[in-house]
Scaffold this motif. Structure first.
Motif, mmCIF file in Angstrom:
data_model
loop_
_atom_site.group_PDB
_atom_site.id
_atom_site.type_symbol
_atom_site.label_atom_id
_atom_site.label_comp_id
_atom_site.label_asym_id
_atom_site.label_seq_id
_atom_site.Cartn_x
_atom_site.Cartn_y
_atom_site.Cartn_z
ATOM 1 N N THR A 49 0.793 -1.276 0.000
ATOM 2 C CA THR A 49 -0.095 -0.026 -0.038
ATOM 3 C C THR A 49 0.758 1.251 -0.028
ATOM 4 O OG1 THR A 49 -0.178 0.210 2.467
ATOM 5 C CG2 THR A 49 -1.844 -1.076 0.921
ATOM 6 N N ASP A 56 0.279 3.735 -2.654
ATOM 7 C CA ASP A 56 -0.935 4.370 -2.840
ATOM 8 C C ASP A 56 -0.895 5.727 -1.732
ATOM 9 O OD1 ASP A 56 -3.717 4.666 -1.413
ATOM 10 O OD2 ASP A 56 -4.411 3.529 -3.116
ATOM 11 N N LYS A 57 -0.315 5.345 -0.505
ATOM 12 C CA LYS A 57 -0.303 6.200 0.387
ATOM 13 C C LYS A 57 0.508 7.509 -0.173
ATOM 14 C CE LYS A 57 -0.964 2.951 4.252
ATOM 15 N NZ LYS A 57 -0.438 2.365 5.373
ATOM 16 N N GLN A 99 -0.611 11.399 -0.687
ATOM 17 C CA GLN A 99 -0.089 12.438 0.316
ATOM 18 C C GLN A 99 0.708 13.473 -0.289
ATOM 19 O OE1 GLN A 99 2.276 10.705 3.498
ATOM 20 N NE2 GLN A 99 3.186 12.635 4.043
ATOM 21 N N PRO A 134 -8.792 5.391 -0.496
ATOM 22 C CA PRO A 134 -7.718 4.733 -0.046
ATOM 23 C C PRO A 134 -7.700 3.315 -0.927
ATOM 24 C CG PRO A 134 -8.556 5.775 1.918
ATOM 25 C CD PRO A 134 -9.502 6.231 0.705
#
Length: 297
Positions: free
Chosen positions: A220, A223-224, A228, A262
């Motif tokens: 993940t 993705d984060k 961000q 998310p």
């Protein structure tokens, strides 16, 4: 003592790799054919894992079809090994002949808007050769590659230097977030390549999906970081045209990741990897323990 052993191992491997890398690829593929026989038939390297992964991923295929994929996989695995060693000496002209990207200018759709890019790829074809694309960018654009350090620091250093030959910036997996923040702050255009289809650690089993008919945890981090830091996200689809020749195709997964829920990038990425594998399964890394984790009920 361990440090001495690692140093000796590095110099022995470096000398061996240096000799092998001087040979033309036509000769290296003959060596690969011999190695494939021993790795597959004699050593039986992770054979049970390969067969289990193939059987679970393609329940619709016959035993004969799975056996054909298995045979092609071991041949390509050894081809990947000699190609990786050849990377320490291969010329830019030779690489350009063997790797084509038809829509390379798609990178500039986001770079020209001042957006940095996360370039996602899977363990398919020759993902390390794809990390040599730095020189194809316009001046001022940096290609960085996130890598997982090898257990032997000497051998790890050898392959870091191989990537750096072509101007690629190496980012250790453990320093990814800090490096990405620095890239964002630098205001300089970057494309950061991440091989992101591996198994997460047991402490990071956050997102699960169905991948090749199996319940699968997905990394993940990309993705984060994308949401961000507002990095556009691309996928590079690698196709094996013939032995030692690859064709890559770019596509944009998302140019506005902050707008997504998310794990949506994770889901889109894993679907693209699945499509790549299903086109020609033999060139995926089936010896990897991809499904070692089971979801708690």
């Amino acid at each position: 003592m361990k440090k001495l052993s690692d140093t000796l191992g590095y110099y022995i491997f470096y000398a061996f790799a240096g000799v092998i890398a001087c040979l033309p690829l036509t000769v290296l593929y003959l060596i690969s054919d011999i190695a494939a026989f021993f790795v597959h038939r004699v050593v039986r390297y992770r054979l049970n894992i390969v067969r289990m992964n193939l059987r679970n991923s393609f329940p619709e295929k016959s035993d004969a079809e799975l056996k054909s994929i298995e045979n092609k996989f071991y041949r390509h695995l050894c081809d990947y090994g000699v190609e990786l060693i050849k990377m320490t000496r291969i010329s830019e002209k030779e690489l350009d002949k063997r790797i084509t990207i038809d829509n390379f200018d798609l990178f500039y759709e986001q770079l020209d808007k001042g957006k940095n890019i996360i370039l996602l790829l899977g363990h398919y074809g020759n993902w390390d050769w794809l990390s040599t694309l730095e020189r194809r960018f316009r001046p001022g654009v940096t290609l960085a590659a996130v890598y997982r350090p090898l257990k032997n620091p000497g051998i790890d250093e050898l392959f870091i230097k191989a990537r750096e030959r072509f101007g690629t910036l190496n980012i250790s997996k453990n320093n990814t977030l800090r490096a990405m923040i620095r890239i964002k702050q630098s205001k300089q255009p970057h494309v950061v390549a991440m091989v992101s289809d591996q198994t997460p650690s047991v402490n990071n089993l956050e997102y699960w999906t169905n991948f090749l008919h199996q319940d699968t945890p997905v990394l993940t981090g990309m993705d984060k970081i994308a949401r961000q830091l507002d990095f556009s996200v691309y996928y590079i689809d690698c196709q094996v045209v013939k032995r030692g020749y690859y064709k890559a195709t770019l596509s944009i997964i998302e140019s506005d990741p902050a707008s997504l829920e998310p794990y949506e990038i994770c889901e889109r990425f894993i679907r693209k990897v699945e499509q790549t594998i299903q086109r020609d399964p033999a060139f995926y890394l089936w010896s990897h323990k991809r499904w070692k984790h089971k979801r708690e009920k």
